[in-house]
Design a protein around this motif. Sequence first.
Motif, short mmCIF file in Angstrom:
data_model
loop_
_atom_site.label_atom_id
_atom_site.label_comp_id
_atom_site.label_asym_id
_atom_site.label_seq_id
_atom_site.Cartn_x
_atom_site.Cartn_y
_atom_site.Cartn_z
N GLY A 44 9.13 -0.51 27.32
CA GLY A 44 8.12 -0.43 27.00
C GLY A 44 6.93 1.30 26.20
O GLY A 44 6.25 1.29 26.49
N VAL A 45 8.48 2.16 26.19
CA VAL A 45 8.80 3.14 25.69
C VAL A 45 7.94 3.46 23.95
O VAL A 45 8.90 2.65 23.44
CB VAL A 45 9.81 4.13 25.77
N GLU A 46 7.03 4.16 24.07
CA GLU A 46 6.50 3.43 22.44
C GLU A 46 7.56 4.56 21.49
O GLU A 46 7.72 6.14 21.89
CB GLU A 46 4.66 3.73 22.54
N GLY A 47 7.39 5.11 20.25
CA GLY A 47 7.45 6.04 19.22
C GLY A 47 9.63 5.95 19.78
O GLY A 47 10.12 4.78 20.58
N SER A 48 9.66 7.36 19.39
CA SER A 48 10.65 7.75 19.48
C SER A 48 10.79 8.49 20.94
O SER A 48 12.47 8.91 20.73
CB SER A 48 11.48 8.42 18.41
N TRP A 49 10.08 8.58 22.04
CA TRP A 49 10.23 9.50 22.72
C TRP A 49 11.81 8.35 23.56
O TRP A 49 12.12 7.57 23.57
CB TRP A 49 9.64 9.37 23.85
N SER B 168 0.93 17.61 30.98
CA SER B 168 1.55 17.38 30.39
C SER B 168 2.11 16.58 28.85
O SER B 168 1.09 15.06 29.03
CB SER B 168 3.41 17.74 30.95
N THR B 169 2.35 16.26 27.49
CA THR B 169 2.61 15.41 26.56
C THR B 169 3.67 14.33 26.93
O THR B 169 4.85 13.94 27.14
CB THR B 169 3.34 16.20 25.53
N VAL B 170 2.44 13.81 27.91
CA VAL B 170 3.86 12.41 28.52
C VAL B 170 3.15 11.35 29.04
O VAL B 170 1.70 11.25 28.90
CB VAL B 170 4.36 12.90 30.25
N ARG B 171 3.27 10.17 29.03
CA ARG B 171 2.46 9.29 28.91
C ARG B 171 3.33 8.28 30.11
O ARG B 171 4.77 8.31 30.90
CB ARG B 171 3.10 7.93 27.81
N VAL B 172 2.44 7.42 30.94
CA VAL B 172 3.33 6.59 32.29
C VAL B 172 3.55 5.27 31.68
O VAL B 172 2.90 4.63 31.13
CB VAL B 172 1.90 6.31 33.16
N THR B 173 5.05 5.27 31.61
CA THR B 173 5.32 3.82 30.82
C THR B 173 5.11 2.13 31.42
O THR B 173 5.73 1.77 30.82
CB THR B 173 6.86 4.99 29.30
N ILE C 214 7.69 5.35 36.68
CA ILE C 214 8.22 6.14 35.29
C ILE C 214 7.59 6.98 33.88
O ILE C 214 6.38 6.53 33.47
CB ILE C 214 9.27 5.22 34.61
N LEU C 215 8.06 8.04 33.49
CA LEU C 215 7.26 8.40 32.85
C LEU C 215 8.17 9.14 30.82
O LEU C 215 9.57 9.32 31.70
CB LEU C 215 6.78 10.79 32.95
N ALA C 216 7.28 8.76 30.51
CA ALA C 216 8.34 9.03 28.88
C ALA C 216 7.54 10.36 28.16
O ALA C 216 6.20 10.55 28.28
CB ALA C 216 8.13 7.73 28.46
N GLY C 217 8.68 11.14 27.93
CA GLY C 217 8.16 11.97 27.36
C GLY C 217 9.12 12.63 25.99
O GLY C 217 9.68 11.89 25.53
N PRO C 218 8.48 13.78 25.41
CA PRO C 218 9.13 14.15 23.97
C PRO C 218 10.26 14.83 24.19
O PRO C 218 11.10 15.39 23.78
CB PRO C 218 8.29 14.85 23.06
#
Length: 216
Positions: free
Chosen positions: A27-32, A57-62, A85-89
């Motif tokens: 479920g990670v959104e975008g290109s991260w 930080s610039t992260v989302r809980v994916t 799980i965190l997702a980030g750029p």
Amino acid sequence: MTPTLPVRILAVQYLPNADPELCKALGVEGSWRCLALLSTDSDDATYIALDEATKASTVRVTYARSLYAGAANAATPLAGEVIGILAGPTPSEVRSGMEAALSLLSTGQVGFREAQGRKGLAYLAYTVSRTGTFLSRESGVAEGQPLAYLIAPPVEAMTAMDAALKAADVRLAKLYAPPTETNFGGGLLTGEQSACLAACQAFAAAIEEIAGNPIA
């Protein structure tokens, strides 16, 4: 009030360039493509810590899920009670977010407490002063709003939730109807920060009352 029970950090792993198909499935959104993975023995404390990561930080809980039956029944030594799980750029952003989550867990500020009147009866009553993106999404409130995060065993949780709602000017944002994956229950209440604090205090007081007098 008793001290919080320590949260054990069981596994922390980083994927600086995760496979696109894996990211999509999670479920990670975008290109991260940068991920940080965490397991501990306390799910709700970890959810609060993961939300803290989104503020640092610039992260989302994916991805964030509780494991069935709780840490005491974990199938393997490092599984614990929850995976987050965190997702980030970038790798540095996800590492920074994870470090913020681990820092909150290590302070003992957030966690379950054992009722004074009954050994083994644990509950969580914690005021989130301002939500990050994760708990805002979970509760359906605007980012930056206060929350009372309330969790306990099933009968205790529903009885104490009633007390919390009646004790302060708060509204029910989300109910965790029992049984959850870990056989608990509770919910998220929102309102002014002072009202959320009062709701947490009422919840804790009700749990302590039930612990000493379970059959009314």
